[in-house]
Each structure stands twice: as C-alpha cells, then as structure tokens.
Scaffold this motif. Structure first.
Motif, PDB file in Angstrom:
ATOM      1  N   MET A   1       0.845  -1.196   0.000  1.00 31.86           N
ATOM      2  CA  MET A   1       0.000   0.000   0.000  1.00 31.86           C
ATOM      3  C   MET A   1       0.882   1.247   0.000  1.00 31.86           C
ATOM      4  N   LYS A   2       0.520   2.209  -0.819  1.00 28.94           N
ATOM      5  CA  LYS A   2       1.274   3.448  -0.876  1.00 28.94           C
ATOM      6  C   LYS A   2       1.138   4.200   0.450  1.00 28.94           C
ATOM      7  N   PHE A   3       2.256   4.709   0.928  1.00 25.97           N
ATOM      8  CA  PHE A   3       2.233   5.452   2.190  1.00 25.97           C
ATOM      9  C   PHE A   3       1.741   6.867   1.926  1.00 25.97           C
ATOM     10  N   VAL A   4       0.723   7.273   2.643  1.00 27.84           N
ATOM     11  CA  VAL A   4       0.171   8.624   2.515  1.00 27.84           C
ATOM     12  C   VAL A   4       0.221   9.267   3.890  1.00 27.84           C
ATOM     13  N   ASP A   5       0.923  10.360   4.025  1.00 30.34           N
ATOM     14  CA  ASP A   5       1.078  10.963   5.345  1.00 30.34           C
ATOM     15  C   ASP A   5       0.515  12.364   5.430  1.00 30.34           C
ATOM     16  N   GLU A   6      -0.258  12.799   4.429  1.00 31.65           N
ATOM     17  CA  GLU A   6      -0.877  14.118   4.481  1.00 31.65           C
ATOM     18  C   GLU A   6      -2.142  14.109   3.651  1.00 31.65           C
ATOM     19  N   ALA A   7      -3.176  14.752   4.152  1.00 29.42           N
ATOM     20  CA  ALA A   7      -4.446  14.835   3.428  1.00 29.42           C
ATOM     21  C   ALA A   7      -5.206  16.050   3.924  1.00 29.42           C
ATOM     22  N   GLU A   8      -6.102  16.554   3.075  1.00 21.84           N
ATOM     23  CA  GLU A   8      -6.965  17.673   3.448  1.00 21.84           C
ATOM     24  C   GLU A   8      -8.417  17.237   3.323  1.00 21.84           C
ATOM     25  N   ILE A   9      -9.215  17.584   4.331  1.00 23.93           N
ATOM     26  CA  ILE A   9     -10.626  17.234   4.325  1.00 23.93           C
ATOM     27  C   ILE A   9     -11.447  18.442   4.752  1.00 23.93           C
ATOM     28  N   ALA A  10     -12.727  18.410   4.422  1.00 20.39           N
ATOM     29  CA  ALA A  10     -13.668  19.445   4.851  1.00 20.39           C
ATOM     30  C   ALA A  10     -14.666  18.799   5.802  1.00 20.39           C
ATOM     31  N   VAL A  11     -14.911  19.442   6.937  1.00 17.05           N
ATOM     32  CA  VAL A  11     -15.865  18.912   7.915  1.00 17.05           C
ATOM     33  C   VAL A  11     -16.969  19.938   8.126  1.00 17.05           C
ATOM     34  N   HIS A  12     -18.218  19.451   8.153  1.00 24.30           N
ATOM     35  CA  HIS A  12     -19.381  20.316   8.332  1.00 24.30           C
ATOM     36  C   HIS A  12     -20.216  19.745   9.476  1.00 24.30           C
ATOM     37  N   ALA A  13     -20.260  20.449  10.575  1.00 28.44           N
ATOM     38  CA  ALA A  13     -21.130  20.033  11.676  1.00 28.44           C
ATOM     39  C   ALA A  13     -22.573  20.341  11.315  1.00 28.44           C
ATOM     40  N   GLY A  14     -23.500  19.639  11.950  1.00 28.51           N
ATOM     41  CA  GLY A  14     -24.915  19.841  11.652  1.00 28.51           C
ATOM     42  C   GLY A  14     -25.463  21.129  12.251  1.00 28.51           C
ATOM     43  N   ASN A  15     -26.388  21.750  11.540  1.00 29.88           N
ATOM     44  CA  ASN A  15     -27.056  22.939  12.074  1.00 29.88           C
ATOM     45  C   ASN A  15     -28.040  22.526  13.166  1.00 29.88           C
ATOM     46  N   GLY A  16     -28.282  23.438  14.091  1.00 28.63           N
ATOM     47  CA  GLY A  16     -29.294  23.170  15.104  1.00 28.63           C
ATOM     48  C   GLY A  16     -30.690  23.291  14.518  1.00 28.63           C
ATOM     49  N   GLY A  17     -31.637  22.522  15.061  1.00 28.42           N
ATOM     50  CA  GLY A  17     -33.024  22.611  14.600  1.00 28.42           C
ATOM     51  C   GLY A  17     -33.680  23.901  15.068  1.00 28.42           C
ATOM     52  N   ASN A  18     -34.687  24.322  14.355  1.00 30.56           N
ATOM     53  CA  ASN A  18     -35.387  25.561  14.698  1.00 30.56           C
ATOM     54  C   ASN A  18     -36.346  25.343  15.857  1.00 30.56           C
ATOM     55  N   GLY A  19     -36.501  26.387  16.672  1.00 35.50           N
ATOM     56  CA  GLY A  19     -37.523  26.337  17.715  1.00 35.50           C
ATOM     57  C   GLY A  19     -38.910  26.421  17.106  1.00 35.50           C
ATOM     58  N   CYS A  20     -39.915  25.961  17.840  1.00 33.15           N
ATOM     59  CA  CYS A  20     -41.280  25.871  17.302  1.00 33.15           C
ATOM     60  C   CYS A  20     -42.205  26.900  17.966  1.00 33.15           C
ATOM     61  N   ILE A  21     -43.099  27.460  17.173  1.00 30.39           N
ATOM     62  CA  ILE A  21     -44.170  28.307  17.694  1.00 30.39           C
ATOM     63  C   ILE A  21     -45.454  27.488  17.662  1.00 30.39           C
ATOM     64  N   SER A  22     -45.979  27.199  18.822  1.00 30.88           N
ATOM     65  CA  SER A  22     -47.186  26.370  18.904  1.00 30.88           C
ATOM     66  C   SER A  22     -47.946  26.729  20.170  1.00 30.88           C
ATOM     67  N   PHE A  23     -49.266  26.466  20.134  1.00 32.38           N
ATOM     68  CA  PHE A  23     -50.113  26.747  21.296  1.00 32.38           C
ATOM     69  C   PHE A  23     -50.966  25.524  21.604  1.00 32.38           C
ATOM     70  N   ARG A  24     -51.170  25.314  22.885  1.00 36.64           N
ATOM     71  CA  ARG A  24     -51.941  24.162  23.318  1.00 36.64           C
ATOM     72  C   ARG A  24     -53.402  24.349  22.909  1.00 36.64           C
ATOM     73  N   ARG A  25     -53.919  23.375  22.201  1.00 34.96           N
ATOM     74  CA  ARG A  25     -55.305  23.425  21.739  1.00 34.96           C
ATOM     75  C   ARG A  25     -56.009  22.147  22.187  1.00 34.96           C
ATOM     76  N   GLU A  26     -56.770  22.241  23.268  1.00 36.26           N
ATOM     77  CA  GLU A  26     -57.524  21.102  23.752  1.00 36.26           C
ATOM     78  C   GLU A  26     -58.922  21.546  24.180  1.00 36.26           C
ATOM     79  N   LYS A  27     -59.846  20.616  24.143  1.00 37.57           N
ATOM     80  CA  LYS A  27     -61.222  20.899  24.542  1.00 37.57           C
ATOM     81  C   LYS A  27     -61.263  21.307  26.003  1.00 37.57           C
TER      82      LYS A  27
END
Length: 353
Positions: A1-27
């Motif tokens: 196997m060819k020896f590889v001792d250097e590489a470049e990568i891109a990393v993207h963390a996940g975005n946070g989810g959005n907060g919700c606007i909601s109201f309790r609706r019950e009888k």
C-alpha cells in the motif's frame, strides 16, 4: 500500500433545529398557552485515533464529512432530536491543522483518543421560553445555530522511538533490515526508499522499541529538495536519532563530515528542537575497508566533527556491530523510564498524602 502521510478534508457540523411556535389546543382549555419545543442540537464531527490504521490514504477518496442536522422543535412541548455525530477514524500520530489559520487544533497520540473538530449548532428555542406575565401568547421562536465548518489538514507523524538519519545510500534500509523484521527495498542507487518504514526491535523478552527508516535527506531538504522534505516531520516525535554515515563513499569527492553537517543544517532549518535530541553517530559500510583504514577514517571523522556523543562502527549488510548498538539503545530507554519513575515518585513524595 502506498504510504500517505498528508491529506486535506472538509468537515461540516450539523445545524441546530429551529424552535417551534405552537399553542396548546384542547377541549375545555381555551387558553392553553405556548407549547412549542426547542430544536435539537446539530451533530458534531470528531476525529478518533485508531491504532489499526497506518496511513491517511482513505481520505484521498472521501474528502467531505457532514454531521446530521438537529430536528426542529414541535408542539406539545416536544423537543427536536439531536443530530448524530460523525466519527472519523485516523491513524495514531495524526496532527490536525486548520487550513485557514494554519494553527494546530490537536494531536492524536493514543488509541481511542477523540478530538472535536467541528461543533454542532445549538438548537433554537421554542416559544415556551418567551412566555411572560405581560405576553402570555408569544409568537416568537429562534432559529437553530449553524454548525461549524472547517478545512482541515491531517499530517501523520510516525510514533517511533528511534529515527534513522542519513544521506541517500547511507545504508539506512539495510540497517533496519539487520536489526528488525522490517523488509524495506534495498538497492545500490539513491532514493531507493520512497516512504518511511517502521521496524520493531526486540533485544530481550518484554523489551522492545520502534525504529523508523526515513527516506534520505539531501541539502535543501527543509526547503523542499529531494524526498526528505516530505518526511522530516516523522523524526520530530522520536526520542533518539541514529545518524548513519557512509564511511566508504564510492565518489572520491564525497566527504562524510560535510554530509553530517549538511543534515544538521537541514534539521536546524526545519525545527531547531531536533538538534537537541540525543543523536548518535553510526559509521556504516566498514566491510568495504580493512581494519587499519577503518580505524583511521573513524578517528578522522570523529575528530573533525568534534563528536562527543556515542559513535559506532558497523557493517549493516553483514550485521556486524549492529546488536551492540541495539543493546545500547535499549539501555538508553531503560534509563529514561527509570528516571521518569523516580521523578514521579519524588513528585508524589513532595505533594504528600
């Protein structure tokens, strides 16, 4: 196997989810109030050191890594699910640099060690957090925060105890074959070694160390000349350097003393700390000279260099003189270990119970 001792990568963390606007609706509950949950946190990206990997070649095929986004918040006080993290396995000995700033983010030197390289974004807040005595029906929520994104440069620095230095054709590959089970290619032309080779030396039961054969250095290596410029980083982690010198060069104009000084100059240019490491001189190819001429050349080289550290005379091809060096190296590491134990005991005694 060819020896590889250097590489470049891109990393993207996940975005946070959005907060919700909601109201309790019950009888029978006409004024239920806000019940919008928070968004989930985005997944993060981690590097994990794995001793089962030897190269960075896998990163030539995949360069972008993305963690999962956090789920949006929901009504009925339900929070979004956090995104899953991404774990990227890398060889032990990998140094991680930020390409944009050229700063070192971390160094993975132990199996299982983890390094956070991109943190996931926090989830947004739902409207349950914005209820007040004045505003009982808030129509406000916050979006999730974006996850971190980075371009990373991965550099693998071999974790060897002993590093072999020397000009091309000094006999480094022959030497490592003589003292270990490593089988690097050996030929009678310069730059036979195209990538580092590791060998395990065991001089007695339960005592061993790792030795690295680094491709030959030439003058100007620290500035990119020859192959050695690609691998100078591998001697940075070693605790002892063996400087191999061809004491019987084929070309009459070649001076072993000047070769030693040239490599010292390259080490100083690349990293001055390398010259502070213990370095022993190994004069190789004694089999090409008779005993009287060998003694004369050894005395001349040592005297002109002003060499005060240990020096040895060997014939790597016939293995003559190689075992005494390995015994001396093992004794050197035994003394380091003993000194470390004594220092730890002294520190513990000073601190007291």
């Amino acid at each position: 196997m060819k020896f590889v001792d250097e590489a470049e990568i891109a990393v993207h963390a996940g975005n946070g989810g959005n907060g919700c606007i909601s109201f309790r609706r019950e009888k029978y509950i006409p004024l239920g109030g806000p019940d919008g949950g928070d968004g989930g946190n985005g997944g993060s990206v981690w590097l994990v050191a794995d001793e089962n990997l030897n190269t960075l070649i896998d990163f030539r095929h995949q360069r972008v890594y993305r963690a999962q986004r956090g789920q949006n918040g929901m009504g009925r006080d339900m929070y979004g699910k956090a995104g899953e993290d991404v774990l990227i396995r890398v060889p032990v000995g990998t140094t991680v640099c930020n390409v944009a700033t050229d700063e070192i983010i971390g160094d993975l030197t132990e199996h299982g060690q983890r390094l956070l390289v991109a943190k996931g974004g926090d989830g947004g807040r739902g409207n349950i957090h914005f209820k007040t005595a004045v505003n009982r029906a808030p129509r406000k929520a916050t979006p999730g925060w974006p996850g971190e994104q980075r371009e990373l440069r991965l550099e693998l620095k071999l974790l060897a105890d002993v590093g072999l230095l020397g000009f091309p054709n000094a006999g480094k590959s022959t030497f490592i074959r003589a003292v270990s089970a490593a089988t690097p290619k050996v030929a009678d032309y310069p730059f036979t070694t195209l990538y580092p080779n590791l060998g395990v030396v065991s001089v007695e039961a339960f005592k061993s160390f790792v030795i690295a054969d680094i491709p030959g250095l030439i003058e100007g290596a620290a500035d990119g000349a020859g192959l050695g410029a690609l691998f100078l980083r591998h001697v940075q982690r070693t605790r002892l350097l063996l400087h191999l010198v061809d004491m019987a060069p084929m070309d009459e104009g070649v001076d072993p003393v000047e070769q030693v000084r040239a490599i010292e100059h390259e080490l100083r240019k690349y990293d001055p700390a390398m010259l502070e490491k213990p370095r022993w001189l190994v004069l190789n190819k004694a089999d090409l000279l008779d005993a009287e001429e060998t003694a004369a050349r050894v005395a001349d080289i040592v005297q002109r260099l002003g060499w005060t550290a240990p020096h040895f005379v060997v014939s790597a091809i016939s293995r003559e003189g190689t075992r005494p060096i390995m015994l001396k190296v093992q004794h050197f590491f035994d003394e380091l270990k003993q000194a470390s134990i004594e220092a730890a005991e002294a520190a513990a005694w000073t601190q007291g119970p």
